[in-house]
Design a protein around this motif. Structure first.
Motif, short mmCIF file in Angstrom:
data_model
loop_
_atom_site.label_atom_id
_atom_site.label_comp_id
_atom_site.label_asym_id
_atom_site.label_seq_id
_atom_site.Cartn_x
_atom_site.Cartn_y
_atom_site.Cartn_z
N GLY A 29 0.81 -1.22 0.00
CA GLY A 29 0.00 0.00 0.00
C GLY A 29 0.84 1.26 0.00
N THR A 30 2.16 1.11 0.18
CA THR A 30 3.05 2.28 0.06
C THR A 30 3.63 2.29 -1.35
N HIS A 31 3.32 3.34 -2.10
CA HIS A 31 3.84 3.48 -3.46
C HIS A 31 5.08 4.37 -3.43
N ILE A 32 6.16 3.91 -4.04
CA ILE A 32 7.43 4.66 -4.03
C ILE A 32 7.68 5.28 -5.40
N THR A 33 7.94 6.57 -5.43
CA THR A 33 8.44 7.23 -6.64
C THR A 33 9.88 7.65 -6.35
N ALA A 34 10.83 7.09 -7.13
CA ALA A 34 12.24 7.49 -6.97
C ALA A 34 12.57 8.49 -8.09
N CYS A 35 13.17 9.61 -7.73
CA CYS A 35 13.40 10.67 -8.72
C CYS A 35 14.72 11.37 -8.44
N GLN A 36 15.13 12.20 -9.39
CA GLN A 36 16.36 12.99 -9.25
C GLN A 36 16.16 14.30 -10.00
N PRO A 37 16.96 15.33 -9.68
CA PRO A 37 16.81 16.61 -10.38
C PRO A 37 17.19 16.49 -11.86
N LYS A 38 16.68 17.39 -12.68
CA LYS A 38 17.07 17.41 -14.10
C LYS A 38 18.46 18.00 -14.28
N SER A 39 18.88 18.83 -13.31
CA SER A 39 20.22 19.41 -13.42
C SER A 39 20.89 19.39 -12.04
N GLY A 40 22.22 19.38 -12.06
CA GLY A 40 22.97 19.35 -10.80
C GLY A 40 24.12 18.38 -10.87
N PRO A 41 24.82 18.17 -9.77
CA PRO A 41 26.02 17.34 -9.77
C PRO A 41 25.70 15.86 -9.92
N VAL A 42 26.56 15.12 -10.61
CA VAL A 42 26.34 13.68 -10.77
C VAL A 42 26.57 12.94 -9.45
N SER A 43 27.33 13.60 -8.55
CA SER A 43 27.49 13.05 -7.20
C SER A 43 27.74 14.21 -6.26
N ILE A 44 27.47 14.01 -4.98
CA ILE A 44 27.59 15.07 -3.99
C ILE A 44 28.70 14.69 -3.02
N GLU A 45 29.83 15.40 -3.13
CA GLU A 45 31.04 15.01 -2.36
C GLU A 45 31.71 16.23 -1.74
N SER A 46 30.99 17.35 -1.66
CA SER A 46 31.60 18.58 -1.12
C SER A 46 30.51 19.56 -0.73
N HIS A 47 30.91 20.61 -0.02
CA HIS A 47 29.94 21.65 0.36
C HIS A 47 29.35 22.29 -0.90
N PHE A 48 30.20 22.49 -1.91
CA PHE A 48 29.74 23.12 -3.16
C PHE A 48 28.71 22.22 -3.86
N ASP A 49 29.04 20.93 -4.02
CA ASP A 49 28.10 20.00 -4.67
C ASP A 49 26.76 20.05 -3.94
N GLU A 50 26.85 20.04 -2.62
CA GLU A 50 25.63 19.99 -1.81
C GLU A 50 24.80 21.27 -2.01
N ALA A 51 25.50 22.42 -2.02
CA ALA A 51 24.77 23.70 -2.17
C ALA A 51 24.03 23.73 -3.51
N VAL A 52 24.69 23.27 -4.56
CA VAL A 52 24.05 23.29 -5.89
C VAL A 52 22.87 22.32 -5.92
N SER A 53 23.02 21.18 -5.22
CA SER A 53 21.98 20.13 -5.27
C SER A 53 20.68 20.58 -4.60
N VAL A 54 20.78 21.55 -3.69
CA VAL A 54 19.58 21.96 -2.95
C VAL A 54 18.50 22.48 -3.90
N MET A 55 18.90 23.19 -4.95
CA MET A 55 17.89 23.71 -5.89
C MET A 55 17.14 22.56 -6.56
N GLY A 56 17.84 21.49 -6.81
CA GLY A 56 17.18 20.32 -7.41
C GLY A 56 16.22 19.65 -6.44
N VAL A 57 16.62 19.61 -5.15
CA VAL A 57 15.72 19.03 -4.13
C VAL A 57 14.43 19.85 -4.06
#
Ligand SMILES: NC(=O)NC1=NC(=O)NC1=O
Length: 244
Positions: A29-57
């Motif tokens: 009864g729990t339906h899962i949708t897994a998604c990702q942003p259309k733009s942003g870093p391919v991986s998050i490994e730094s403060h900078f990557d993380e800051a940019v990824s927030v807009m995608g979240v």
């Protein structure tokens, strides 16, 4: 119940791994949708990557609100954008680091974290402090693997993670291990078998916590700092956020 699991990086293979792990523990009864942003870093490994990824979240939460979502998971161990995301919805928004810390604290008095690159350890340290779990964590360790090695060199990555977990078991006097990356979501059984300690993984912990919060009829409080943002003009590339 509909849970939107957001992989904040832009690597589809990791989104698939995360979605598969989420579906494996979700209740009927729990339906899962897994998604990702259309733009942003391919991986998050730094403060900078993380800051940019927030807009995608933020974009993925706004999409979830349009589609109707009962809970959100932020499936990166830095929990990027968690408070901004909480302001945008009445649904619970659960980060995999926070979920893992809570879950590990229920089954052990002390745990250690095994994450990816050494430079991301400070991010876990900051989260332990802000969530109030510093006392519960004996040590933050890194297997010294780039995040995408989990997809591109999985056997070597698993070997290094297990080696670091075994060092933690020998040296840290702990009761549990917390896996410090969303990309490790499918490794729990193999690591647990090899290490012989309870292994807590954030994506699966967050799914069960989200089901519990929604099941209790609870959601993000709109009283105080997590109230919806005050409507205002945004200019330039963020103009579409005007008067949300
Ligand atoms: N510590 C980490 O490895 N964080 C992460 N970077 C990603 O791209 N996903 C994670 O979970």
């Amino acid at each position: 119940m509909h849970i939107r699991v957001i992989n904040p990086n832009t690597t589809q293979a990791m989104t698939d791994t995360i979605g598969e792990a989420a579906r494996a523990v979700a209740s009927p009864g729990t339906h899962i949708t897994a998604c990702q942003p259309k733009s942003g870093p391919v991986s998050i490994e730094s403060h900078f990557d993380e800051a940019v990824s927030v807009m995608g979240v933020i974009e993925e939460v706004l999409a979830g609100e349009r589609e109707g979502t009962d809970a959100y998971i932020i499936a990166c161990f830095g929990d990027p954008g968690i408070y901004a995301a909480r302001e945008l919805t009445r649904a619970p928004v659960i980060g995999i680091a926070e979920a893992a810390f809570h879950m590990a604290s229920l089954i052990s008095t002390r745990f250690s974290i095994v994450t990816t690159l050494p430079r991301t350890m400070i991010i876990a340290e900051h989260l332990l402090e802000s969530y109030g779990f510093s006392h519960n964590c004996r040590r933050i360790r890194a297997a010294d693997i780039p995040v995408l090695d989990l997809e591109e060199h999985p056997d070597r990555a698993l070997e290094l993670i297990i080696e670091e977990c075994l060092r933690a078991k020998r040296e840290d006097n702990i009761g549990a291990i917390v896996l410090g990356c969303g990309g490790m979501a499918d490794l729990t059984p193999k690591i647990s078998e090899a290490v012989g300690l309870p292994v807590v993984e954030g994506v699966t912990a967050a799914i069960k916590l989200a089901e519990a919060v929604v099941g209790l009829g609870l959601g993000t409080s709109k009283f105080g700092d997590l109230a919806f943002p005050r409507p205002k003009p945004f200019v330039g590339r963020f103009e579409s956020y005007s008067n949300l």
